[in-house]
Design a protein around this motif. Sequence first.
Motif, PDB file in Angstrom:
ATOM      1  N   GLY A   6       0.775  -1.236   0.000  1.00  0.00           N
ATOM      2  CA  GLY A   6       0.000   0.000   0.000  1.00  0.00           C
ATOM      3  C   GLY A   6       0.802   1.280   0.000  1.00  0.00           C
ATOM      4  O   GLY A   6       0.219   2.356   0.173  1.00  0.00           O
ATOM      5  N   ILE A   7       2.117   1.215  -0.169  1.00  0.00           N
ATOM      6  CA  ILE A   7       2.936   2.429  -0.247  1.00  0.00           C
ATOM      7  C   ILE A   7       3.843   2.331  -1.471  1.00  0.00           C
ATOM      8  O   ILE A   7       4.018   1.256  -2.054  1.00  0.00           O
ATOM      9  CB  ILE A   7       3.780   2.661   1.025  1.00  0.00           C
ATOM     10  CG1 ILE A   7       4.626   1.432   1.363  1.00  0.00           C
ATOM     11  CG2 ILE A   7       2.889   3.016   2.202  1.00  0.00           C
ATOM     12  CD1 ILE A   7       5.530   1.617   2.575  1.00  0.00           C
ATOM     13  N   GLU A   8       4.420   3.463  -1.845  1.00  0.00           N
ATOM     14  CA  GLU A   8       5.234   3.533  -3.047  1.00  0.00           C
ATOM     15  C   GLU A   8       6.575   2.823  -2.847  1.00  0.00           C
ATOM     16  O   GLU A   8       7.073   2.707  -1.721  1.00  0.00           O
ATOM     17  CB  GLU A   8       5.497   5.001  -3.415  1.00  0.00           C
ATOM     18  CG  GLU A   8       4.255   5.761  -3.827  1.00  0.00           C
ATOM     19  CD  GLU A   8       3.647   5.226  -5.100  1.00  0.00           C
ATOM     20  OE1 GLU A   8       4.418   4.875  -6.020  1.00  0.00           O
ATOM     21  OE2 GLU A   8       2.411   5.119  -5.172  1.00  0.00           O
ATOM     22  N   PRO A   9       7.177   2.328  -3.927  1.00  0.00           N
ATOM     23  CA  PRO A   9       8.521   1.750  -3.806  1.00  0.00           C
ATOM     24  C   PRO A   9       9.559   2.813  -3.477  1.00  0.00           C
ATOM     25  O   PRO A   9       9.312   4.017  -3.602  1.00  0.00           O
ATOM     26  CB  PRO A   9       8.767   1.136  -5.187  1.00  0.00           C
ATOM     27  CG  PRO A   9       7.876   1.893  -6.109  1.00  0.00           C
ATOM     28  CD  PRO A   9       6.656   2.257  -5.303  1.00  0.00           C
ATOM     29  N   SER A  10      10.723   2.357  -3.066  1.00  0.00           N
ATOM     30  CA  SER A  10      11.816   3.281  -2.777  1.00  0.00           C
ATOM     31  C   SER A  10      12.192   4.033  -4.047  1.00  0.00           C
ATOM     32  O   SER A  10      12.259   3.441  -5.126  1.00  0.00           O
ATOM     33  CB  SER A  10      13.022   2.500  -2.251  1.00  0.00           C
ATOM     34  OG  SER A  10      14.082   3.361  -1.917  1.00  0.00           O
ATOM     35  N   PRO A  11      12.437   5.342  -3.971  1.00  0.00           N
ATOM     36  CA  PRO A  11      12.738   6.115  -5.187  1.00  0.00           C
ATOM     37  C   PRO A  11      14.106   5.770  -5.763  1.00  0.00           C
ATOM     38  O   PRO A  11      14.952   5.177  -5.100  1.00  0.00           O
ATOM     39  CB  PRO A  11      12.699   7.567  -4.693  1.00  0.00           C
ATOM     40  CG  PRO A  11      12.978   7.481  -3.236  1.00  0.00           C
ATOM     41  CD  PRO A  11      12.396   6.183  -2.768  1.00  0.00           C
ATOM     42  N   LEU A  12      14.308   6.179  -7.005  1.00  0.00           N
ATOM     43  CA  LEU A  12      15.588   5.957  -7.668  1.00  0.00           C
ATOM     44  C   LEU A  12      16.656   6.886  -7.098  1.00  0.00           C
ATOM     45  O   LEU A  12      16.358   7.968  -6.589  1.00  0.00           O
ATOM     46  CB  LEU A  12      15.452   6.188  -9.174  1.00  0.00           C
ATOM     47  CG  LEU A  12      14.475   5.260  -9.912  1.00  0.00           C
ATOM     48  CD1 LEU A  12      14.420   5.633 -11.388  1.00  0.00           C
ATOM     49  CD2 LEU A  12      14.865   3.798  -9.736  1.00  0.00           C
ATOM     50  N   VAL A  13      17.903   6.456  -7.202  1.00  0.00           N
ATOM     51  CA  VAL A  13      19.025   7.244  -6.694  1.00  0.00           C
ATOM     52  C   VAL A  13      19.162   8.537  -7.492  1.00  0.00           C
ATOM     53  O   VAL A  13      19.076   8.538  -8.726  1.00  0.00           O
ATOM     54  CB  VAL A  13      20.329   6.441  -6.790  1.00  0.00           C
ATOM     55  CG1 VAL A  13      21.505   7.284  -6.307  1.00  0.00           C
ATOM     56  CG2 VAL A  13      20.238   5.160  -5.974  1.00  0.00           C
ATOM     57  N   GLU A  14      19.379   9.638  -6.780  1.00  0.00           N
ATOM     58  CA  GLU A  14      19.664  10.926  -7.407  1.00  0.00           C
ATOM     59  C   GLU A  14      21.170  11.168  -7.315  1.00  0.00           C
ATOM     60  O   GLU A  14      21.675  11.560  -6.267  1.00  0.00           O
ATOM     61  CB  GLU A  14      18.894  12.049  -6.698  1.00  0.00           C
ATOM     62  CG  GLU A  14      17.381  11.895  -6.736  1.00  0.00           C
ATOM     63  CD  GLU A  14      16.676  13.021  -5.989  1.00  0.00           C
ATOM     64  OE1 GLU A  14      17.059  14.191  -6.209  1.00  0.00           O
ATOM     65  OE2 GLU A  14      15.786  12.729  -5.179  1.00  0.00           O
ATOM     66  N   TRP A  15      21.865  10.924  -8.405  1.00  0.00           N
ATOM     67  CA  TRP A  15      23.317  11.040  -8.376  1.00  0.00           C
ATOM     68  C   TRP A  15      23.772  12.495  -8.405  1.00  0.00           C
ATOM     69  O   TRP A  15      24.895  12.797  -7.999  1.00  0.00           O
ATOM     70  CB  TRP A  15      23.934  10.292  -9.553  1.00  0.00           C
ATOM     71  CG  TRP A  15      23.696   8.808  -9.481  1.00  0.00           C
ATOM     72  CD1 TRP A  15      22.854   8.074 -10.260  1.00  0.00           C
ATOM     73  CD2 TRP A  15      24.289   7.889  -8.565  1.00  0.00           C
ATOM     74  NE1 TRP A  15      22.894   6.750  -9.899  1.00  0.00           N
ATOM     75  CE2 TRP A  15      23.768   6.608  -8.848  1.00  0.00           C
ATOM     76  CE3 TRP A  15      25.210   8.015  -7.526  1.00  0.00           C
ATOM     77  CZ2 TRP A  15      24.141   5.464  -8.147  1.00  0.00           C
ATOM     78  CZ3 TRP A  15      25.573   6.875  -6.817  1.00  0.00           C
ATOM     79  CH2 TRP A  15      25.049   5.627  -7.122  1.00  0.00           C
TER      80      TRP A  15
END
Length: 474
Positions: free
Chosen positions: A114-123
């Motif tokens: 019920g929650i969003e996946p972990s976001p992508l890395v911001e390099w």
Amino acid sequence: AKQQKRRRIHCPVRGSARRQRRSERASERARRASEKREGKRIERAMVNARMVQARGAAKPRGVATPQHPRCSSRASTARWVARATAVPPPAQQEDRAQDKKGFLEAFTGGGIEGIEPSPLVEWGQSITADMVAKLKETQAKGADDVPVVTPSAEGMSLAEEEQDLCNRKAELLDLLAQRGSIHFTGYNLMKDAAGYHRFYDALGLDPCLDPIHSVAARPVSSAEHKIYEAVNKPSRSNYVVGMHNEMVGTQAPRYAGFVCFKPAEEGGEFWTVGGNDLFHELSTPLLQKMQQKKVIFSVVEFPMGFLKNLDKKIVESFVKPAIKGLAGAAVGLKVDFPVFFRFVDEGYDGEMALQGYADPQPAVIEDPVSKLPVVFCNIHSHSKFLRDDRQKSLGALQETSGASKANKTDVSYGDDSPFTEEELYEFDRAVMKVMKPISMKAGDVVLLDNYRTMHGRGTFKGSRHNAVAWFNAL
């Protein structure tokens, strides 16, 4: 016959023998009584000695070391006293049910929905090797810190603590952006999972899944409140969790909130390292080399010792390619970042193994919020050499359970050349110099910027229950 019997009874010689036997029996009773009294005296002396030892005081003057009545020498007496005063070792605590999820079960999902996946890395903006020295000169030290926040007043109810957090939300989030982490202490609200949920709702933190959620490698503390377990396994109590940012492949949560529901009886401090502090502390040549070559991590290992019993030609021609293909396909179904596999003759346990590697990454990046250069690289936790070196002084690791059996990592440069021992010792030296230990009590929370601040944990004794929630945004 009666007369002969009377003569035997009244025989002076026989009467003397009877008197001697009675005397011997009386002496034996007296000796036993004396030993009993001596035993009680020794027992009282042992109790007093333990009490003195517990208070940390010296042995009182005039109190002789008790001697067991059957000990004929000082050495035997010393051995007897040592056995009498020895404190039995504490019973070994076993891992809990949520810690024992097996490797095959790792492909069943993580238990939180019920929650969003972990976001992508911001390099962020690329930091090249030739920029490192200039950034060290132009950017001042001391940006990272762990400010302590307490309730605005004493004796607040849970609802008042929650409202106080709501009222101070802007101030607290600004402090987090400036310093990279905050230590909340003195609160009763966050002593259980439901209260911790109210805490992060009050600050407007949006929870996300664990970066390794898809392979369920981290046990769940509360699925309802979106909280994962920290490393609480008793089988890992004498293991240092090295400093790291939470990042797996291409995923990294923006923020992390670590909560203490029950502190350990001894030790178990939460460790933080500011990424900008570490950038300034590490030697410039090492930073430049890591930026130039990049860094690569092995993220998983499958033991393959059984292959040595098979025909070598068959293994090389058919078995190894088939296993690599199956492993790649299985992992590809569960993770969203590329993992390449290769066989090594000696894995972490000295046997043939199949190791999986992630793509090379830079060691220093630009923090998306503060725009400061920060070390965003898990060498301290992932280096096998540093782990083994720490374990030399901590004792052998216990047999563990669950996904930890496959969670074996190592690090090298992006061109597959190894780090030297001197380079790894330099990284460890810098980390431990800028590390800040935090002794967390029940209800304490350490909220940190996952890009800006590394985290880890010291060894502990007893049982502990710390947990973590990951957040993708404010």
